[in-house]
Design a protein around this motif. Structure first.
Motif, PDB file in Angstrom:
ATOM      1  N   UNK A 254      33.365  40.252   9.611  1.00 32.94           N
ATOM      2  CA  UNK A 254      33.530  40.307   8.146  1.00 32.94           C
ATOM      3  C   UNK A 254      34.950  39.891   7.769  1.00 32.94           C
ATOM      4  N   UNK A 255      35.903  40.412   8.500  1.00 33.12           N
ATOM      5  CA  UNK A 255      37.301  40.075   8.233  1.00 33.12           C
ATOM      6  C   UNK A 255      37.563  38.581   8.401  1.00 33.12           C
ATOM      7  N   UNK A 256      36.843  37.989   9.355  1.00 33.87           N
ATOM      8  CA  UNK A 256      37.048  36.560   9.604  1.00 33.87           C
ATOM      9  C   UNK A 256      36.264  35.694   8.623  1.00 33.87           C
ATOM     10  N   UNK A 257      35.518  36.334   7.724  1.00 29.01           N
ATOM     11  CA  UNK A 257      34.839  35.577   6.671  1.00 29.01           C
ATOM     12  C   UNK A 257      33.436  35.127   7.036  1.00 29.01           C
ATOM     13  N   UNK A 258      32.802  35.782   7.955  1.00 25.89           N
ATOM     14  CA  UNK A 258      31.423  35.449   8.312  1.00 25.89           C
ATOM     15  C   UNK A 258      30.524  35.535   7.075  1.00 25.89           C
ATOM     16  N   UNK A 259      29.817  34.420   6.812  1.00 31.88           N
ATOM     17  CA  UNK A 259      29.059  34.319   5.548  1.00 31.88           C
ATOM     18  C   UNK A 259      28.008  35.418   5.397  1.00 31.88           C
ATOM     19  N   UNK A 260      27.256  35.630   6.471  1.00 26.24           N
ATOM     20  CA  UNK A 260      26.166  36.602   6.396  1.00 26.24           C
ATOM     21  C   UNK A 260      26.717  38.003   6.101  1.00 26.24           C
ATOM     22  N   UNK A 261      27.748  38.370   6.840  1.00 24.33           N
ATOM     23  CA  UNK A 261      28.319  39.698   6.638  1.00 24.33           C
ATOM     24  C   UNK A 261      28.975  39.838   5.262  1.00 24.33           C
ATOM     25  N   UNK A 262      29.631  38.764   4.825  1.00 25.19           N
ATOM     26  CA  UNK A 262      30.242  38.804   3.491  1.00 25.19           C
ATOM     27  C   UNK A 262      29.194  39.041   2.411  1.00 25.19           C
ATOM     28  N   UNK A 263      28.044  38.358   2.575  1.00 21.18           N
ATOM     29  CA  UNK A 263      26.978  38.498   1.581  1.00 21.18           C
ATOM     30  C   UNK A 263      26.455  39.937   1.584  1.00 21.18           C
ATOM     31  N   UNK A 264      26.290  40.493   2.768  1.00 24.54           N
ATOM     32  CA  UNK A 264      25.807  41.878   2.852  1.00 24.54           C
ATOM     33  C   UNK A 264      26.816  42.822   2.196  1.00 24.54           C
ATOM     34  N   UNK A 265      28.069  42.602   2.538  1.00 20.74           N
ATOM     35  CA  UNK A 265      29.143  43.441   2.006  1.00 20.74           C
ATOM     36  C   UNK A 265      29.138  43.429   0.465  1.00 20.74           C
ATOM     37  N   UNK A 266      29.059  42.214  -0.099  1.00 20.20           N
ATOM     38  CA  UNK A 266      29.051  42.107  -1.563  1.00 20.20           C
ATOM     39  C   UNK A 266      27.855  42.846  -2.163  1.00 20.20           C
TER      40      UNK A 266
END
Ligand code: ARG
Length: 578
Positions: free
Chosen positions: A233-245
């Motif tokens: 997530x910290x590195x900007x992984x798209x999938x994780x970022x989307x989940x986080x949002x």
């Protein structure tokens, strides 16, 4: 009351000047020295003259006698007496009545407030829940104390910025992502909302550390997985970022329901994640200034000289910590809002954290470090039971509100079944009951929540206060346009009540000085008690004499104004009918 204190102090200052002593106290000092005697029989104000005897080089008894003479002929003074070195002052009932009523009428919605904070900015950091963790009764304190302090500061002229510093970053998101991928799916979260997220969060915590009671063995590998997902997530992984949002969006929607019930709006929702790219500059500054020390691989600021454990800035793996973010956030806010004061409201469990990073800011040479204020509060238990977050043993704020609203609905169904907007009233009274009960306590004291007590219509509660307000509304509805040219004083209850109303501006100032909303809550109870005594002992609409009737309606109008101004200061809504 303050205007009268000023007039009296001015006269006293003249009297003192006539004594010809050097270093005589000025008007401001005398105002501060005027006390409210513990019981009304001793007058309304008292000056303890022994406090002056050294500077004036005279015996207290003599000072009291001289100053007593100096008050002769002052219109607001009904009676002045020198008693055992005290100067006891009883205000003129007629004067009080006329002037306090006129003052309240003239200032209206602003009565009680001032311009003291004009041109100054206060930033308030409060509520700030950790996303995906339960929003539970422990957050009630930061949410309502914080908002109350905001309202109080606005009332005296500050421009205020309310910040919800969401806990929207950190390893908990790694855990949640693992849990979601393992046990969750889109549909389930869409339907279950934040409750499902919390459920997943509790489940993964139990799985990582194990839960003896439930017979779940510890699985540390899951913890590694969580850390890895957070790193992605910290590195900007798209999938994780989307989940986080998505997780944040869902949580916020839920919080907002609670905020709406409390009438709370924030000016900024910039949470912890916002400061990710603002930390390196501060860390570099610390390093450049030689403030960072390496301790077992971690970077810390040594605070031994200040009797505190070290403040952790970077973990061994270089990742940032809670204090690092707070430092970056404070610097950002200073530049953004140019605040004169920044208030942080959290449980007293975080007092050390704040003391530490405030100190670090000072060491970094930020001269405004002394504008930061931490406002701590005590813990909450429910019916004597302590609460624990991680295992899911918590009482959610929304459930507490829901229970209160349901109980109030049932009471109203019985007492006043014909009320028009029942749902709205039940919400205002139910939520108000909880807030009022909570804010009746000095903030630093631990509190044991007992729902029955909070909802008691006959106790010193929110419902009782709201009921009193509604009672003033009922009188005013019946009185219609009846107004009062010149009020006349005829009953002692009128004056007792007026004196309570006269103290509102000072109460507001006290509440702000001590960051203590309970001053207002208790004051509301004083007003309610004085009004109810007045209501029972004095005829208002049925008074035979027209001037008396008009005076009493005007007094009721003043009570209505004062309660109406005070309620929002403690996040309580006012209802015209209950
Ligand atoms: N999110 C934190 C918690 O729930 C509170 C944040 C308080 N504000 C701050 N600037 N540290 O414990």
């Amino acid at each position: 009351m303050l205007t009268m204190k000023k007039m009296i102090a001015a006269r006293l200052a003249e009297g003192i000047a006539a004594l010809g002593a050097p270093a005589a106290p000025g008007v401001e000092e005398l105002i501060a020295m005027l006390e409210y005697p513990p019981d009304e029989g001793m007058g309304d104000l008292a000056l303890p003259c022994f406090k002056l005897s050294r500077t004036l080089r005279r015996a207290p008894v003599q000072i009291a006698a001289t100053l007593c003479d100096s008050l002769q002929g002052l219109e607001c003074v009904g009676k002045a007496e020198a008693v055992n070195g005290y100067l006891n002052i009883t205000l003129s009932g007629q004067y009080l009545l006329e002037h306090v009523l006129a003052d309240i009428k003239e200032r209206g919605n602003r009565y009680g407030g001032s311009d003291e904070g004009k041109g100054k900015t206060v930033v308030l950091d409060y509520s700030s829940p950790n996303v995906a963790k339960p929003f539970h009764i422990g957050h009630l304190g930061t949410t309502v104390i914080g908002h109350s302090l905001k309202k109080l500061h606005e009332f005296v002229g500050y421009s205020c910025v309310g910040i919800n510093y969401l806990g929207d970053w950190g390893t908990q998101f790694g855990k949640l992502i693992v849990a979601y991928k393992k046990w969750g799916n889109k549909e389930m979260i869409e339907q279950g909302g934040i409750d499902k997220l919390v459920e997943l969060y509790v489940k993964i915590n139990n799985a990582i550390s194990g839960n003896e009671e439930k017979g779940i063995p510890a699985d540390p590998a899951l913890g590694d997985e969580a850390r890895a997902e957070f790193h992605k997530l910290e590195l900007g992984d798209e999938e994780n970022l989307a989940l986080w949002r998505w997780f944040i969006e869902i949580s916020l929607a839920e919080y907002e329901k609670t905020y709406r019930q409390l009438g709370i709006e924030f000016d900024s929702y910039k949470g912890e994640s916002f400061y990710t790219d603002k930390m390196p500059a501060q860390v570099q500054k610390l390093r450049d200034m030689g403030l960072l020390k390496i301790d077992d691989g971690a970077s810390i600021v040594d605070l031994e000289a200040y009797n505190m454990p070290p403040c952790l800035i970077l973990k061994r793996d270089g990742s940032t910590l809670y204090p690092t973010r707070d430092i970056a956030a404070a610097v950002y806010r200073k530049n953004e809002y140019h605040f004169d004061k920044a208030i942080y409201v959290t449980s007293n469990g975080q007092s050390l954290h704040f003391a530490q990073w405030f100190k670090v800011l000072e060491l970094m040479g930020y001269e405004w470090f002394d504008q930061l204020v931490h406002v701590p509060y005590g813990t909450v238990s429910i019916n004597g039971a302590k609460l624990a977050t991680r295992t899911g043993n918590v009482v959610l704020l929304k459930d507490l509100f829901k229970a209160a609203i349901e109980e109030v609905s049932a009471i109203m169904e019985e007492k006043n079944p014909d009320l028009e907007n029942k749902a709205e009233v039940a919400e205002a009274v139910g939520v108000g009951a909880i807030v009022f009960y909570y804010l009746s306590n000095s903030r630093i004291k631990d509190i044991n929540f007992v729902m029955e007590d909070a909802l008691n219509f006959d106790g010193n509660t929110g419902p009782y206060a709201q009921y009193t307000y509604a009672r003033t509304c009922a009188v005013l509805r019946k009185a219609g346009e009846l107004t009062c040219e010149k009020p006349v004083f005829t009953a002692p209850e009128e004056i007792s009540l007026i004196k309570v109303l006269a103290r509102f501006p000072e109460k507001v100032a006290n509440a702000i000085a001590d960051y203590e909303p309970s001053v207002i809550t208790r004051y509301i109870l004083d007003v309610a008690a004085a009004f109810n005594r007045y209501y029972h002992n004095c005829k208002i609409l049925s008074a035979e004499d027209e001037t008396v009737r008009a005076t009493r309606v005007e007094i009721t109008r003043a009570v209505n104004q004062v309660l109406g101004n005070a309620f929002p200061l403690i996040c309580m809504r006012k209802m015209e009918k209950i």
